[in-house]
Design an enzyme around this catalytic site. Structure first.
Site, PDB file in Angstrom:
ATOM      1  CG  LEU A  35      33.532  44.555  42.022  1.00 12.89           C
ATOM      2  CD1 LEU A  35      34.032  44.714  43.437  1.00 12.89           C
ATOM      3  CD2 LEU A  35      32.656  45.735  41.626  1.00 12.89           C
ATOM      4  N   GLY A  38      42.843  40.827  37.656  1.00 11.75           N
ATOM      5  CA  GLY A  38      44.230  41.260  37.638  1.00 11.75           C
ATOM      6  C   GLY A  38      45.157  40.071  37.588  1.00 11.75           C
ATOM      7  N   GLY A  39      46.433  40.314  37.817  1.00 11.44           N
ATOM      8  CA  GLY A  39      47.409  39.249  37.737  1.00 11.44           C
ATOM      9  C   GLY A  39      47.251  38.202  38.810  1.00 11.44           C
ATOM     10  CG  MET A  40      47.919  39.012  42.602  1.00 11.43           C
ATOM     11  SD  MET A  40      49.186  37.858  43.122  1.00 11.43           S
ATOM     12  CE  MET A  40      48.540  37.286  44.678  1.00 11.43           C
ATOM     13  N   GLY A  41      44.139  37.351  40.268  1.00 11.59           N
ATOM     14  CA  GLY A  41      42.860  36.661  40.240  1.00 11.59           C
ATOM     15  C   GLY A  41      41.726  37.591  39.864  1.00 11.59           C
ATOM     16  CB  VAL A  43      37.899  41.659  42.376  1.00 10.91           C
ATOM     17  CG1 VAL A  43      37.382  42.263  43.664  1.00 10.91           C
ATOM     18  CG2 VAL A  43      39.414  41.554  42.412  1.00 10.91           C
ATOM     19  CE  LYS A  57      40.589  43.043  46.950  1.00 14.30           C
ATOM     20  NZ  LYS A  57      41.721  43.958  47.140  1.00 14.30           N
ATOM     21  CG  ASP A 151      51.808  45.397  43.337  1.00 20.25           C
ATOM     22  OD1 ASP A 151      52.478  46.098  42.554  1.00 20.25           O
ATOM     23  OD2 ASP A 151      50.840  44.703  42.970  1.00 20.25           O
TER      24      ASP A 151
END
Length: 589
Positions: A35, A38-41, A43, A57, A151
């Site tokens: 999908l 992003g900065g965290m991982g 999806v 995620k 955030d």
């Protein structure tokens, strides 16, 4: 990380095919598409066994390697699972202790606010009022669970047909603690931060109100209220300068201006935000029609609703179990905070000590299993009949000698030693009785005959019970055919959840071992680890932690924590998966 929209580089497709470096499964969830990232991982799209789409995620390895991130991530996920609002995407499953931490949320078939504005421009004032009111309700539920989002930004707001959905609440708090934040990695989006975040001051629910005002201004104008550019420049303007609200519609001006107050104490509360939305609405009552979004944005929902079908081919099984597992969730069982499904209440009684099994021919006709049958007594602590059938003369001298030897050993050294002497003479089976082979094998050799060579013992097969809700004051007996919680926490039980807040191994020679985070639980690991204890306090456990159980009756088990009862639950319970290896203690070949 919105998790449910593609990266806007060029004209990407909504559901991206998996690349070579993408996993195909996550803890039993088969992945159908990517999908976004992003900065965290990253999806991914997956499905529950019932066919409901979910967003998985997977956290970046850099974060997963930081112990403080894992600690905070586990806390935030546990809190997030309590958030159940109409305008949030609920967290339904997670693993915070595995090699790559991940969490699963309900999939929302709609674009993010960031994608909608980038593709179609600013939204009408009526839509923005409904958007802000829905987000305010989401924040009310999130703050009620003790979480500050930290955030809140357009990419973390999804536009569904029936209203917005706020996602990724609390994850930034876990990331704030990592060593990456000290090496130039910024957690959060500068254009939507509050002044107190920019200056490193204390973050409160009012921080999310400031971000809500920024999101409202962005939705109404198509640009951030404090402009764009370098992060340092944007953060300076947030702290020192006024926002640019020249293009904000007059109906939204009071709402946005009050939310963007520099002083957190001057910002409106959630209730005041909703009241301002109602006052700005021409009909005074906010009603969310089916077509609350512009037609072009609503068309994007249709595209995202046409998700790829679930992958039909199941992953190859690791090993075929000797008995079918409990028909519970196939993936890592998202738990539901319901009352435990326990059996009838039984008065706690002391667990019987080891006892001598009846001779082979008597076992074949006995209906009540013994401790050596591989099956539990009729109920925990069931008494043993005082008179067991005696062997007939035709049974052969070997059975008589075994019985005499057992009686002698019981008289001298106690039942435990007798068990050690006798367990090699009789191999238990899953359904009770002994695995004796043919009539002339080790268990039935006639007097004077030459015994056949002893067969090599095979490892016991695991039996898995998923989604067991073990209530405080109840216990489990690993030898039962169907392991179910039963009333009682004291009485030589094999594994109990004491009302004092700990798991307890009370049976004779029983013990527990709390495995380290990330340590893979297995029969070999449980046999090798000798950090024995009788008690493991539940407040030391987090979702995904594992506990080895060794019972005095010779069984071994592995408890995997899946969840905890919610604060408003009428009972205190622990949701767990249980793997049982019967007659495995000290029986490795």
């Amino acid at each position: 990380m919105s998790g449910q929209q593609p990266d806007r580089s060029g004209a990407p497709q909504v559901f991206q095919p998996l690349a070579e470096d993408d996993p195909t499964t996550i803890a039993g969830y088969r992945l159908a598409a990517k999908l976004g990232a992003g900065g965290m991982g990253k999806v991914y799209l997956s499905y529950t066994p019932g066919g409901r789409p979910v967003a998985i995620k997977v956290i970046r390895p850099e974060f997963g390697e930081d112990p403080e991130f894992r600690r905070r991530f586990a806390q935030e996920v546990q809190s997030a699972q309590r958030v159940q609002g109409l305008f949030t995407a609920p967290v339904i499953d997670a693993d915070t202790a595995g090699p790559r931490p991940w969490l699963a949320t309900a999939y929302v078939p709609g674009p993010s606010l960031a994608d909608a504005v980038a593709a179609h421009g600013a939204l009408p004032a009526e839509t923005v009022l409904l958007l802000v009111a829905g987000m305010a309700e989401a924040l009310h539920v999130i703050h009620g669970a003790g979480i500050v989002h930290r955030d809140l930004k357009p990419s973390n707001v999804l536009l569904a047909a029936d209203g917005p959905r706020v996602i990724d609440f609390g994850i930034a708090h876990a990331a704030d603690a990592t060593s990456l934040t000290g090496s130039g990695v910024i957690i959060g989006t500068p254009s939507f931060m509050a002044p107190e975040q920019a200056t490193g001051s204390r973050v409160t629910p009012a921080t999310d109100i400031f971000a809500l005002g920024q999101v409202a201004a962005y939705a109404a104008t198509g640009t951030p209220a404090f402009g764009e550019g370098t992060s340092h420049g944007v953060l300076y303007r947030i702290v020192q300068e006024k926002p640019d609200l020249t293009r904000v519609p007059e109906r939204l001006m009071e709402l946005v201006t009050r939310a963007l107050a520099k002083d957190p104490a001057e910002r409106p509360s959630i209730a005041e935000i909703i009241a301002l939305c109602q006052a700005a609405n021409a009909e005074t009552v906010l009603r969310r029609p089916e077509d609350w979004l512009p037609g072009a944005v609503a068309a994007d929902i249709t595209v995202r609703a046409a998700a790829p079908a679930p992958v039909q081919t199941p992953p190859p099984p690791a090993a075929a179990p000797s008995a079918p597992p409990s028909p519970a969730y196939s993936p890592t069982a998202p738990y539901s905070p319901t009352a435990p499904n326990h059996g009838p209440s039984r008065a706690p009684q002391p667990h019987p000590q080891y006892r001598t099994p009846p001779p082979a021919h008597a076992q074949a006709h006995a209906h009540a299993p013994t401790q050596f049958s591989g099956q539990a007594p009729p109920y925990p602590g069931a008494p043993v009949p005082s008179s067991a059938p005696r062997p007939s003369a035709g049974a052969g001298g070997r059975g008589v000698l075994i019985a005499l030897a057992a009686a002698l050993v019981f008289g001298v050294a106690g039942g435990g030693t007798a068990y050690l002497l006798l367990k090699d003479k009789e191999q238990p089976t899953r359904g009770g009785g002994s695995a004796q082979g043919d009539q002339k094998g080790d268990g039935g050799t006639q007097a004077g005959a030459t015994p056949t060579p002893k067969a090599t013992k095979s490892e016991p097969k695991p039996v898995v019970y998923k989604g067991v809700n073990l209530t405080a004051g109840y216990h489990l007996t690993l030898g039962d055919d169907e392991v179910r919680p039963q009333a009682g926490e004291d009485g030589w039980y094999e594994l109990s959840y004491d009302t004092g807040g700990y798991l307890d191994a009370e049976s004779q020679d029983g013990n527990l071992v709390l495995l380290d985070p990330g340590q893979e639980g297995s029969l070999a690991a449980c046999r090798a680890d000798t950090r024995f204890t009788k008690e493991v306090y539940v407040n030391k456990l987090s979702k995904g932690r594992q506990v080895c159980v060794t019972t005095g009756t010779g069984h071994m088990g592995l408890v995997t924590v899946r969840g905890f009862s919610t604060e408003d639950s009428p009972s205190t319970y622990l949701t767990l998966d249980l793997t049982v290896w019967r007659n495995a203690a000290g029986a490795s070949s």
